[in-house]
Design an enzyme around this catalytic site. Sequence first.
Site, PDB file in Angstrom:
ATOM      1  N   GLU A 104     -11.885  -7.713  -4.151  1.00 10.67           N
ATOM      2  CA  GLU A 104     -11.367  -7.783  -2.788  1.00 10.67           C
ATOM      3  C   GLU A 104     -12.450  -8.183  -1.810  1.00 10.67           C
ATOM      4  O   GLU A 104     -13.632  -7.950  -2.059  1.00 10.67           O
ATOM      5  CB  GLU A 104     -10.906  -6.383  -2.379  1.00 10.67           C
ATOM      6  CG  GLU A 104      -9.424  -6.205  -2.339  1.00 10.67           C
ATOM      7  CD  GLU A 104      -9.085  -4.897  -1.645  1.00 10.67           C
ATOM      8  OE1 GLU A 104      -8.249  -4.941  -0.747  1.00 10.67           O
ATOM      9  OE2 GLU A 104      -9.644  -3.855  -2.013  1.00 10.67           O
ATOM     10  N   ASN A 112       0.836  -1.196   0.000  1.00  4.50           N
ATOM     11  CA  ASN A 112       0.000   0.000   0.000  1.00  4.50           C
ATOM     12  C   ASN A 112       0.873   1.248   0.000  1.00  4.50           C
ATOM     13  O   ASN A 112       1.848   1.337   0.741  1.00  4.50           O
ATOM     14  CB  ASN A 112      -0.905   0.003   1.224  1.00  4.50           C
ATOM     15  CG  ASN A 112      -2.001  -1.044   1.096  1.00  4.50           C
ATOM     16  OD1 ASN A 112      -2.940  -0.877   0.331  1.00  4.50           O
ATOM     17  ND2 ASN A 112      -1.838  -2.153   1.809  1.00  4.50           N
ATOM     18  N   GLU A 162      -0.140  -0.401  -4.555  1.00  3.00           N
ATOM     19  CA  GLU A 162      -1.582  -0.123  -4.457  1.00  3.00           C
ATOM     20  C   GLU A 162      -1.797   1.339  -4.087  1.00  3.00           C
ATOM     21  O   GLU A 162      -1.263   1.821  -3.099  1.00  3.00           O
ATOM     22  CB  GLU A 162      -2.232  -1.011  -3.384  1.00  3.00           C
ATOM     23  CG  GLU A 162      -2.140  -2.476  -3.714  1.00  3.00           C
ATOM     24  CD  GLU A 162      -3.163  -3.319  -2.933  1.00  3.00           C
ATOM     25  OE1 GLU A 162      -3.970  -2.751  -2.172  1.00  3.00           O
ATOM     26  OE2 GLU A 162      -3.134  -4.551  -3.107  1.00  3.00           O
TER      27      GLU A 162
HETATM   28  P1  C2E Z   1      -7.077  -2.352   2.072  1.00  4.96           P
HETATM   29  O1  C2E Z   1      -5.827  -1.991   1.365  1.00  4.96           O
HETATM   30  O2  C2E Z   1      -8.357  -2.224   1.334  1.00  4.96           O
HETATM   31  O3  C2E Z   1      -6.831  -3.816   2.589  1.00  4.96           O
HETATM   32  C1  C2E Z   1      -7.768  -4.787   2.596  1.00  4.96           C
HETATM   33  C2  C2E Z   1      -8.355  -4.969   3.941  1.00  4.96           C
HETATM   34  O4  C2E Z   1      -9.462  -5.847   3.833  1.00  4.96           O
HETATM   35  C3  C2E Z   1      -7.399  -5.637   4.909  1.00  4.96           C
HETATM   36  O5  C2E Z   1      -7.681  -5.150   6.191  1.00  4.96           O
HETATM   37  C4  C2E Z   1      -7.809  -7.086   4.849  1.00  4.96           C
HETATM   38  O6  C2E Z   1      -7.456  -7.794   5.986  1.00  4.96           O
HETATM   39  C5  C2E Z   1      -9.302  -6.938   4.706  1.00  4.96           C
HETATM   40  N1  C2E Z   1      -9.923  -8.113   4.106  1.00  4.96           N
HETATM   41  C6  C2E Z   1      -9.418  -8.920   3.181  1.00  4.96           C
HETATM   42  N2  C2E Z   1     -10.285  -9.873   2.840  1.00  4.96           N
HETATM   43  C7  C2E Z   1     -11.385  -9.684   3.572  1.00  4.96           C
HETATM   44  C8  C2E Z   1     -12.650 -10.355   3.658  1.00  4.96           C
HETATM   45  O7  C2E Z   1     -12.940 -11.346   2.985  1.00  4.96           O
HETATM   46  N3  C2E Z   1     -13.544  -9.855   4.524  1.00  4.96           N
HETATM   47  C9  C2E Z   1     -13.275  -8.762   5.292  1.00  4.96           C
HETATM   48  N4  C2E Z   1     -14.226  -8.321   6.132  1.00  4.96           N
HETATM   49  N5  C2E Z   1     -12.101  -8.093   5.225  1.00  4.96           N
HETATM   50  C10 C2E Z   1     -11.167  -8.549   4.372  1.00  4.96           C
HETATM   51  P2  C2E Z   1      -6.540  -4.614   7.111  1.00  4.96           P
HETATM   52  O8  C2E Z   1      -5.335  -5.457   7.007  1.00  4.96           O
HETATM   53  O9  C2E Z   1      -7.162  -4.406   8.433  1.00  4.96           O
HETATM   54  O10 C2E Z   1      -6.186  -3.254   6.433  1.00  4.96           O
HETATM   55  C11 C2E Z   1      -7.070  -2.193   6.446  1.00  4.96           C
HETATM   56  C12 C2E Z   1      -6.568  -1.048   5.639  1.00  4.96           C
HETATM   57  O11 C2E Z   1      -5.412  -0.453   6.216  1.00  4.96           O
HETATM   58  C13 C2E Z   1      -6.129  -1.457   4.253  1.00  4.96           C
HETATM   59  O12 C2E Z   1      -7.222  -1.550   3.429  1.00  4.96           O
HETATM   60  C14 C2E Z   1      -5.196  -0.327   3.873  1.00  4.96           C
HETATM   61  O13 C2E Z   1      -5.928   0.768   3.396  1.00  4.96           O
HETATM   62  C15 C2E Z   1      -4.566   0.039   5.200  1.00  4.96           C
HETATM   63  N6  C2E Z   1      -3.244  -0.575   5.284  1.00  4.96           N
HETATM   64  C16 C2E Z   1      -2.923  -1.825   5.669  1.00  4.96           C
HETATM   65  N7  C2E Z   1      -1.582  -2.005   5.633  1.00  4.96           N
HETATM   66  C17 C2E Z   1      -1.054  -0.832   5.202  1.00  4.96           C
HETATM   67  C18 C2E Z   1       0.293  -0.357   4.976  1.00  4.96           C
HETATM   68  O14 C2E Z   1       1.292  -1.071   5.129  1.00  4.96           O
HETATM   69  N8  C2E Z   1       0.435   0.925   4.535  1.00  4.96           N
HETATM   70  C19 C2E Z   1      -0.632   1.739   4.334  1.00  4.96           C
HETATM   71  N9  C2E Z   1      -0.411   2.974   3.916  1.00  4.96           N
HETATM   72  N10 C2E Z   1      -1.887   1.331   4.550  1.00  4.96           N
HETATM   73  C20 C2E Z   1      -2.101   0.069   4.983  1.00  4.96           C
HETATM   74 CA    CA Z   2      -4.759  -2.188  -0.311  1.00  5.59          CA
HETATM   75 CA    CA Z   3      -8.671  -2.271  -0.779  1.00  2.70          CA
END
Ligand code: C2E
Ligand code: CA
Ligand code: CA
Length: 584
Positions: A540, A423, A456
């Site tokens: 996704e 990301n 991304e």
């Molecule tokens: P995102 O980039 O849209 O990441 C996808 C989120 O959806 C991830 O949550 C993932 O765990 C979750 N997800 C995936 N499959 C499913 C599913 O089937 N059902 C549900 N309910 N959720 C699912 P996560 O890991 O909590 O990340 C949330 C957001 O935080 C990410 O959304 C992204 O915007 C941000 N993020 C995470 N890691 C990073 C990073 O290293 N850097 C930056 N800048 N942002 C990050």
């Molecule tokens: Ca993402």
């Molecule tokens: Ca996403």
Amino acid sequence: MTHLEKAEELLQQQYHCSQALFGAFAGDFGLDLKTAFKVSTCFGGGMRQGGTCGCITAALMVLGMGLGFYDSQDRELEMYGNKKTDEFIQRFREKMDGKVNCREILGKDISVPIEMAEIRQQGLILKTCPSAMSVSIHLLEEMLEEYLKEVAESSIALEDIPENEDMQSLLKRVSKRNRFNRNVNNLLFASKKDIGFIQFDIRKFKIVNDLYGEKFGDEILYFIIRQLRENCSENQFFVNLRSDVFMVVTEYENAQELVEFIQELDERISYYKNVRLQLSYGIYTVEDRNMELRQMEDRAAMARKRAKNNVLTNILFYQEQFKDSLYNRKFIEENMQLAITERQFQMYLQPKYSIAQNVIIGAEALVRWKHPEKGLIYPNQFIPIIEENGFVKKVDYYIWSEACHFIRRCQEEGVDPAPISVNVSRIHLRDDDECIQILSEMIEETGIRKELLELEITETADDQQISNKALRLKEEGFTLLMDDFGSGYSSLNILLETPFDVIKLDKKFMENMMVSRKGRLILEQVVAMANKLELGLLAEGVETKEQIDLLQSIGCDQVQGYYYAKPMPAEDFFALLKEQNALV
Ligand code: C2E
Ligand code: CA
Ligand code: CA
């Protein structure tokens, strides 16, 4: 009567200099003389021990009252207060030829009974004290005036400040806030009805100022004050806290009444001379009347800030979790640096699958914060906060580096590496080319193939700057994934301006589209559009078999979601890849 005249009169009436001086200012703070004498007598007693001239003690009390330094919670004010105290004593000393002690000024010690008798006999008080008093009052008036000018310059450019406003009325201005507090305290004490704190401000007031000039900005603020004056009844009090932030405290019978009050006010103040003003209102309804006023204000302020970021409404009631999130914010800000140095951030990987082939085709790197005491903290809890303060850059660099090292490890151990997408916070895209440079360095250092590290990017609105930066990344040869497509802000325009390689369909978007026939049609069209534009497409947050079937039927093959796998520690993903390699 001036302060000095009043003080001299009191001195003539046999009051001590501290009583006379403090008494002369009592009216400015809404204190009656009797209370003022009580307070200053106590201070006078303390002063006797230290021997400092009573005029100084009293003057410092006036200074404290005038500047409002009685909030022990406010460290900044406290420090400012200490500075001003030192300044006063310093200036007093200069004017009095180095004398600050009562004894030096009178030539005798008032704490020694015989000397005190002599002081009386010789009428020393009336001979010497007036000069110290006049110096003090003069200095006080000067310093209070300087302070008020400062305040006026920074925020109270609000009400018409007449050119030659005298000291008395300037002081009144400062005591306005005090009066407001007193009124509110009285209301809290006496009212049988419920009490609500409403705080509001103008969205993007700075831009209004920039666009139309500060004079016009001030006009708007006077206008709001006038409207508040007209709109507020006897038991409704308002104050202009600073710049464009206002607060109203009012009685109410039911919450609807508060909302109606705001709506009425909003109707009156949402336009000024054809300029539309967007206001955000936060409401705190008082439960515990013994709570500090400041805390009540803070809660209304939290609600106001939330209302500012809310796209659906501009009026929000305070909720307890706002406070939690404030603590959360503080925790994050205080601990984020340590988390980097102690490697508490961890890269989790969520596999991406091809439905048709049923194989892993890549993964997304997602950060987790493993705090030694708090346990696992999810990105939604801290990313928005560190995006605001810019720290997200460091976290992203950390994860990018982890992703590069992961790819390299696959290469080294003979496992077919899958592309890892990371990301890229919008913050990177706002400033210089630092992120491009860092990415290139990481790739060079780990010796991985560039196409294995995908980026991304979420675009929340048309933003030329971001599009340009994305274009630069593309020119550098990176694969760009458009994150959260359909999540609300992204527009088809962006596809035109930014050369994305893959569209990631947002979870919510897909869910919304799946519930109706029309929605499914749109989804189908998006898939068709991606195909026509030769863009990759990945869905996704896919959780159910039903979703998988639908996606497959409309030609979307790539998916990421709990249906296949949740995000997992890098180690586990490595094992999965290895396993898949062994099968082929
Ligand atoms: P995102 O980039 O849209 O990441 C996808 C989120 O959806 C991830 O949550 C993932 O765990 C979750 N997800 C995936 N499959 C499913 C599913 O089937 N059902 C549900 N309910 N959720 C699912 P996560 O890991 O909590 O990340 C949330 C957001 O935080 C990410 O959304 C992204 O915007 C941000 N993020 C995470 N890691 C990073 C990073 O290293 N850097 C930056 N800048 N942002 C990050
Ligand atoms: Ca993402
Ligand atoms: Ca996403």
